[in-house]
Motif scaffolding. Structure first.
Motif, short mmCIF file in Angstrom:
data_model
loop_
_atom_site.label_atom_id
_atom_site.label_comp_id
_atom_site.label_asym_id
_atom_site.label_seq_id
_atom_site.Cartn_x
_atom_site.Cartn_y
_atom_site.Cartn_z
N UNK A 1 36.38 40.37 42.97
CA UNK A 1 35.62 41.61 42.81
C UNK A 1 34.40 41.52 43.71
N UNK A 2 34.51 42.08 44.90
CA UNK A 2 33.47 41.96 45.90
C UNK A 2 32.25 42.82 45.57
N UNK A 3 31.15 42.44 46.13
CA UNK A 3 29.89 43.16 45.98
C UNK A 3 29.93 44.39 46.89
N UNK A 4 29.98 45.58 46.30
CA UNK A 4 30.11 46.80 47.09
C UNK A 4 28.79 47.52 47.26
N UNK A 5 28.47 47.91 48.50
CA UNK A 5 27.26 48.66 48.80
C UNK A 5 27.63 50.12 49.04
N UNK B 1 28.71 35.64 48.90
CA UNK B 1 29.52 34.61 49.56
C UNK B 1 30.71 34.20 48.71
N UNK B 2 30.53 34.18 47.40
CA UNK B 2 31.58 33.76 46.48
C UNK B 2 31.75 34.81 45.38
N UNK C 1 41.28 34.67 47.66
CA UNK C 1 40.45 34.20 46.55
C UNK C 1 39.87 32.80 46.76
N UNK C 2 40.49 32.01 47.62
CA UNK C 2 40.08 30.61 47.72
C UNK C 2 40.59 29.83 46.50
N UNK C 3 40.15 28.61 46.37
CA UNK C 3 40.57 27.78 45.25
C UNK C 3 40.00 28.31 43.94
N UNK C 4 40.72 28.09 42.84
CA UNK C 4 40.22 28.57 41.54
C UNK C 4 38.84 27.99 41.21
N UNK C 5 37.98 28.84 40.71
CA UNK C 5 36.64 28.42 40.27
C UNK C 5 36.23 29.31 39.11
#
Length: 283
Positions: free
Chosen positions: A133-137, A227-228, A276-280
Motif C-alpha cells: 500500500x504505497x504512499x499516495x500524493x 521507502x518501505x 513487495x520484497x521479502x516478507x516483513x
C-alpha cells in the motif's frame, strides 16, 4: 477510510451480516467446479468444497455490491479458490469485524487490504505479502517529491505509517485529518495543496475527478513508509496453518506469472505495488 491502516482487529465481533454468493456458481450445493478439478494444495476449509471469505465493503480492495465480489484482494482470492477447486462464499462484515470473523471460525480467510503488522500477527496468521500500500500524493500538478512539499500546505489522514515522520518533516505545514473525507473537502476548498493517503484509497476517491492526480511518493530517507510501504496479506486463523501455506504457494505462483500485477493495474494501482520484497512486519 482510515480504519484499515494499523487497525489491530481486536474490536468486538458485533453483529455480522451474512451474505452468501459463489464464485462462478452458488454455495447451495450447485457447485460450478469441474468434477475432474485437481487442487493446487491440500488443506481443509470450514465447509468442504467452499472457501468462506470475510469481506468488508472497501473498494478498490474488497466489495460485494449486488452480490458480486470484486476488488484487488477479491480477485486474488477468487483465483486462489479456482486453483484449489473451491466455490467462494462471502460473509459480509464491517471492517473492524472482519478479523474477528476469522478468529471465531465464521470465515476461512479475510480480505480488505490488511497490513502485515507485528501486533496483528500475534492474533492471526498472515499470508506472505500480496502487494504493498504505497504512499499516495494527491494534487493538481502531480508533485511526488517530499522535499517539494515542505513549503506547501499538506494534509494527511491519521493512522497511516508515515504520519509521525511527516510531522517531523513538515512541522506546522501538515494538517492531520480524522478521515479522507475531511481532507478531500479542504483540498478542494484550497485550504491545503496536497493530500496524502494510501494509493489505492486515493485512486478510488478521486477516480471521477480529473482535476487531481494521484502519484506514488518518491523514496525519502526521512520517511520510512516512502521507502518501505506496508505489505498486505490475508488474515487466517492461527489453527489453519495448512491454509496459510496454500495461500503462500498460490501468491508466489501469481507473482511469477504476472497475475497480481494484472489485477493491480486493472484497478488503477501501480505495477510497482506488486514488488513487495521479502516478507516483513510493521512493528
Amino acid at each position: 477510510m482510515n480504519l484499515r491502516k494499523v487497525l489491530i482487529g481486536t474490536a468486538s465481533i458485533g453483529l455480522l451480516a451474512l451474505s452468501l454468493t459463489a464464485c462462478g456458481g452458488d454455495s447451495g450445493g450447485n457447485s460450478s467446479v469441474a468434477k475432474d478439478c485437481t487442487p493446487e494444495s491440500e488443506f481443509k476449509t470450514m465447509t468442504a468444497g467452499v472457501l468462506t471469505v470475510a469481506a468488508p465493503e472497501f473498494p478498490p480492495f474488497s466489495s460485494n455490491k449486488d452480490g458480486k465480489l470484486s476488488g484487488v484482494d477479491a480477485d486474488v482470492i477468487k483465483e486462489f479458490a479456482a486453483k484449489n477447486c473451491l466455490d467462494v462464499k462471502v460473509e459480509s462484515t464491517s471492517y473492524a469485524g472482519t478479523i474477528p470473523a476469522v478468529q471465531s471460525g465464521r470465515a476461512d480467510v479475510a480480505i480488505g487490504c490488511y497490513y502485515r503488522t507485528a501486533i496483528r500477527a500475534e492474533i492471526v496468521d498472515l499470508s506472505d505479502p500480496i502487494y504493498t500500500d504505497e504512499m499516495g500524493l494527491i494534487s493538481k500538478n502531480g508533485v511526488n517529491e517530499i522535499p517539494k512539499l515542505e513549503s506547501m500546505k499538506v494534509g494527511t489522514v491519521d493512522g497511516y505509517l508515515w504520519v509521525a515522520d511527516m510531522k517531523k518533516v513538515m512541522g506546522a505545514n501538515l494538517t492531520i485529518y480524522p478521515s479522507a473525507v475531511e481532507m478531500q473537502a479542504d483540498l478542494k476548498a484550497g485550504r491545503i495543496e496536497v493530500g496524502i493517503d494510501g494509493y489505492g484509497s486515493a485512486v478510488e476517491m478521486y477516480k471521477a475527478d480529473s482535476t487531481y492526480k494521484v502519484v506514488g511518493a518518491a523514496p525519502d530517507p526521512r520517511v520510512i513508509a516512502s521507502k518501505e510501504p506496508a505489505q498486505i496479506g490475508f488474515p487466517v486463523a492461527k489453527d489453519k496453518s495448512d491454509l496459510t501455506k496454500a495461500l503462500n504457494a498460490s501468491i508466489a505462483s501469481m507473482k511469477t506469472d504476472g497475475k497480481i500485477v494484472d489485477v493491480l493495474e486493472s484497478y488503477g494501482l501501480p505495477a510497482t505495488a506488486g514488488d513487495t520484497g521479502e516478507p516483513r512486519l510493521v512493528q
